[in-house]
Every structure is written in C-alpha cells, then in structure tokens.
Scaffold this motif. Sequence first.
Motif, PDB file in Angstrom:
ATOM      1  N   ARG A 274       3.448 -21.472 -10.489  1.00 28.70           N
ATOM      2  CA  ARG A 274       4.166 -21.181 -11.620  1.00 28.70           C
ATOM      3  C   ARG A 274       5.535 -21.681 -11.485  1.00 28.70           C
ATOM      4  O   ARG A 274       6.473 -21.244 -10.773  1.00 28.70           O
ATOM      5  CB  ARG A 274       4.498 -19.680 -11.912  1.00 28.70           C
TER       6      ARG A 274
ATOM      7  N   GLN B 112      14.284 -22.074 -16.217  1.00 33.37           N
ATOM      8  CA  GLN B 112      14.512 -20.753 -15.477  1.00 33.37           C
ATOM      9  C   GLN B 112      14.734 -20.606 -14.012  1.00 33.37           C
ATOM     10  O   GLN B 112      15.066 -19.473 -13.596  1.00 33.37           O
ATOM     11  CB  GLN B 112      13.613 -19.535 -15.980  1.00 33.37           C
TER      12      GLN B 112
ATOM     13  N   ILE C 264      12.280 -20.711 -11.877  1.00 32.46           N
ATOM     14  CA  ILE C 264      11.158 -20.353 -11.304  1.00 32.46           C
ATOM     15  C   ILE C 264      10.133 -21.364 -10.586  1.00 32.46           C
ATOM     16  O   ILE C 264       9.724 -22.292 -11.224  1.00 32.46           O
ATOM     17  CB  ILE C 264      10.411 -19.349 -12.565  1.00 32.46           C
ATOM     18  N   ARG C 265      10.073 -21.127  -9.255  1.00 35.07           N
ATOM     19  CA  ARG C 265       9.192 -22.011  -8.455  1.00 35.07           C
ATOM     20  C   ARG C 265       8.139 -21.002  -7.746  1.00 35.07           C
ATOM     21  O   ARG C 265       8.589 -20.634  -6.582  1.00 35.07           O
ATOM     22  CB  ARG C 265       9.756 -23.028  -7.567  1.00 35.07           C
ATOM     23  N   ARG C 266       7.320 -20.558  -7.764  1.00 36.80           N
ATOM     24  CA  ARG C 266       6.585 -19.284  -7.332  1.00 36.80           C
ATOM     25  C   ARG C 266       4.892 -19.836  -7.200  1.00 36.80           C
ATOM     26  O   ARG C 266       4.495 -20.740  -7.776  1.00 36.80           O
ATOM     27  CB  ARG C 266       6.574 -18.198  -8.144  1.00 36.80           C
TER      28      ARG C 266
ATOM     29  N   TRP D 217       7.964 -17.518  -3.201  1.00 35.30           N
ATOM     30  CA  TRP D 217       8.686 -18.819  -3.515  1.00 35.30           C
ATOM     31  C   TRP D 217       7.871 -20.109  -2.942  1.00 35.30           C
ATOM     32  O   TRP D 217       7.523 -20.061  -1.733  1.00 35.30           O
ATOM     33  CB  TRP D 217      10.107 -18.836  -3.290  1.00 35.30           C
TER      34      TRP D 217
END
Length: 80
Positions: free
Chosen positions: A17, A22, A24-26, A48
């Motif tokens: 994701r 935002q 977000i790097r998951r 992460w």
Amino acid sequence: MPDDLQSPIKHHLVLYRINQEQGIRRFYSLMIERDLFGTIRLVRNWGWIGTKGQEKSEIYAHCLQWCSDHHCGDSKPLCP
C-alpha cells in the motif's frame, strides 16, 4: 525433482500500500508452508516498506485442521 516438490513454501502473497500524498508505504505478506513432518505454518509479516516489520506464525498439525479453521469448504489445495 521439480522445484515445487523441494520447496516447503506452498503459497506466498505480498501486498503493498503506497500513497505518496499521505506518506503511506506499507507491506503485508502471507505465506503458507509445510515442514518435513507435515505441519503447516501460516506466517504473516507486516510493516513499513524497507523494514523487517513484524511477524506472527500459526502452526497447524494437519491441513484439514487449517482448512476447518479458515473455512476452505471443499477446496483443500494443501492436502494430498
């Protein structure tokens, strides 16, 4: 001998994701593997991207136990 018979890993799924806006790097990873004694492990990794993240492992004595716990129905791809 084919590679799929030598490898204990039966299924591996990795999801990412990434949302730059935002920050977000998951990632989320699921792996189903079988050891030499027939025990099945469901291994989950998440965290992460770029880190080792966290891991949780569940052990099942037999594929039928795994399928009944996860509501596989008639589809039992891990069972011989």
